[in-house]
Scaffold this active site. Structure first.
Site, PDB file in Angstrom:
ATOM      1  CG  PHE A  72      -1.824   1.271   1.152  1.00  0.00           C
ATOM      2  CD1 PHE A  72      -3.002   1.255   0.415  1.00  0.00           C
ATOM      3  CD2 PHE A  72      -1.446   2.453   1.773  1.00  0.00           C
ATOM      4  CE1 PHE A  72      -3.798   2.394   0.319  1.00  0.00           C
ATOM      5  CE2 PHE A  72      -2.246   3.595   1.679  1.00  0.00           C
ATOM      6  CZ  PHE A  72      -3.423   3.563   0.951  1.00  0.00           C
ATOM      7  CE  LYS A 107      -0.670   6.900   6.615  1.00  0.00           C
ATOM      8  NZ  LYS A 107      -0.403   5.751   5.754  1.00  0.00           N
ATOM      9  CG  ASP A 161       5.862   3.513   1.619  1.00  0.00           C
ATOM     10  OD1 ASP A 161       5.878   4.343   2.547  1.00  0.00           O
ATOM     11  OD2 ASP A 161       4.892   3.370   0.846  1.00  0.00           O
TER      12      ASP A 161
HETATM   13  C1  LIG Z   1      -0.530   5.893   4.254  1.00  0.00           C
HETATM   14  C2  LIG Z   1       0.582   5.364   3.437  1.00  0.00           C
HETATM   15  C3  LIG Z   1       0.976   5.987   2.245  1.00  0.00           C
HETATM   16  C4  LIG Z   1       0.218   7.135   1.623  1.00  0.00           C
HETATM   17  O1  LIG Z   1       0.157   8.260   2.420  1.00  0.00           O
HETATM   18  P1  LIG Z   1      -0.974   9.382   2.148  1.00  0.00           P
HETATM   19  O2  LIG Z   1      -0.549  10.510   3.020  1.00  0.00           O
HETATM   20  O3  LIG Z   1      -2.289   8.778   2.528  1.00  0.00           O
HETATM   21  O4  LIG Z   1      -0.899   9.709   0.704  1.00  0.00           O
HETATM   22  C5  LIG Z   1       2.080   5.484   1.600  1.00  0.00           C
HETATM   23  N1  LIG Z   1       2.738   4.420   2.077  1.00  0.00           N
HETATM   24  C6  LIG Z   1       2.379   3.787   3.201  1.00  0.00           C
HETATM   25  C7  LIG Z   1       3.158   2.622   3.683  1.00  0.00           C
HETATM   26  C8  LIG Z   1       1.277   4.225   3.917  1.00  0.00           C
HETATM   27  O5  LIG Z   1       0.884   3.569   5.013  1.00  0.00           O
END
Ligand SMILES: *Cc1c(COP(=O)(O)O)cnc(C)c1O
Length: 413
Positions: A154, A268, A239
């Protein structure tokens, strides 16, 4: 009457005093299915609804609120900076961006950072950097760069990103998608190595998969990935938008295996729970691919975001929140396992990123979350069978005990 006509009639009759849930239903897109609670205030680990009822926040906005709601130090940084200078665009320098980037790089051990807003934008930045690096440095023929991702990934909701998702719903109806990606099983370093071709630019991976249901790879996976990426001259890009900044009990989840990626995404929690702040960090030769005009964002790196991001990083360090996440996470995980409840088929995770797998014969994870709400605990299911427990890192033992007791009560019914 058509659905649209019925909605239009309802909109005409809806007074401004209609319930906020009703107004969202009438005027919003239905791209979420929130729990039926209307929040009006947050403080620390608690949220309050429109009746003044208090809830323990066991989800912290998918890890964005690691410091708790409205942390006074962060609110202070926000309001002070907002009164001075908030948004300038990158057409000019500000006194806030440099110090923010310096601290971000020092703490993560990465040489350079490119600030963006949402996590998805940081991922898009990583994709652009990896492709251009492949053409200009690695020597991949123009237009042929290939990026490997993990099954169950994700990384946000842009069209390029959902294009490499392996989740049918995230893709359905949104194609055609950008080519140049393929997925390998998560947690399987041999499968990664087998998929590498001379045109492979990078492997993008979450050290622990969050949205997939808090999936922890086998011990040694990240080390093996590091070794394979180095041997084949491909970029290891982690990520850590969800796992980063203390969430899993280390500053970065990669730190658990002593692995240093070539590229890293944060987001985040970087915004202190107040603003969207993200960044792509990378090796010098990767970041050097960006020259003026190649990439940017109107809001990325604005002084308000930089001031809050810097304050958040300083708070993380000063309060040793990564260590706290480790200690409290170990405690929470132990208490959950002690429940020894037949409806719980697995408890997994690391630090304060925990997934509780619920036997679907007992209840759906959504149902468990709805019952928890009535017990004054808020969280959200992921993948129908997993209850996510990822509270603010500032949570105390007594609050953890309260959450576990609530879970025990809802499972008894
Ligand atoms: C939430 C998330 C994203 C995307 O972040 P947004 O601020 O919602 O665009 C990307 N990678 C991971 C692992 C995430 O949990």
């Amino acid at each position: 009457m058509t659905t649209a006509a019925r909605a239009a009639a309802l909109r005409q009759r809806a007074p401004a005093s209609a319930s906020p849930i009703h107004l969202e239903a009438l005027y919003g897109a239905h791209n979420y299915h929130p729990l039926p609670v209307v929040l009006t205030r947050g403080a620390g680990v608690y949220l309050f609804d429109d009746n003044g009822r208090r809830y323990l926040d066991m989800m912290s906005a998918y890890s964005a609120v690691s410091f708790g709601h409205s942390h006074p130090v962060l609110v202070n940084a926000l309001t002070e900076q907002a009164q001075k200078l908030a948004v300038t665009s990158r057409a000019f320098h500000t006194d806030q961006l440099g110090p923010f980037l310096q601290t971000l790089c020092r703490m993560t051990g990465m040489p350079r950072a490119l600030p963006m807003n949402s996590g998805a934008e940081a991922v898009e930045t990583a994709i652009k950097a990896a492709r251009k690096w492949a053409y200009k440095v690695k020597g991949v023929p123009e237009g042929q760069a290939h990026i490997l991702v993990a099954e169950g990934n994700f990384a946000g909701r842009t069209t390029t990103i959902v294009g490499f998702s392996t989740e049918a719903q995230y893709r359905d109806g949104f194609g055609p998608f950008a080519p140049g990606f393929s997925a390998v099983p998560f947690g399987d370093a041999q499968a990664l190595e087998a998929a590498i071709t001379p045109h492979t630019a990078a492997f993008i991976v979450e050290p622990i998969q969050g949205e997939a249901g808090i999936i922890v790879p086998p011990e040694g996976y990240l080390k093996a990935v590091r070794e394979i990426c180095t041997r084949h001259n491909i970029l290891m890009i982690c990520d850590e938008v969800q796992t980063g900044l203390g969430r899993t009990g280390a500053l970065l989840a990669c730190d658990h295996e002593g692995v240093k990626p070539d590229g890293l995404m944060l987001g985040k929690a970087l915004g202190g729970g107040l603003l969207p702040v993200s960044a792509f960090l990378a090796r010098d030769d990767v970041m050097a691919q960006f020259t003026p005009g190649d990439h940017g964002s109107t809001f990325g790196g604005n002084p308000l975001a930089a001031a809050v991001g810097l304050a958040a990083l300083q708070l993380l360090e000063r309060e040793q929140l990564a260590r706290r996440a480790q200690e409290q996470g170990d405690y929470l995980m132990a208490q959950l396992r002690l429940l020894n409840h037949p409806a719980i088929t697995e408890v997994r995770g690391r630090g304060l990123l925990i997934g509780v797998q619920i036997d679907p014969a007992f209840a759906s994870a959504r149902e468990v979350c709805e019952r928890l709400m009535h017990e004054g605990v808020l969280t959200k299911d992921t993948h129908h069978t997993v209850v996510r427990l990822a509270p603010p890192l500032v949570i105390e033992r007594a609050q953890i005990d309260a959450a576990v007791a609530a879970l025990q009560r809802v499972l008894q019914r």
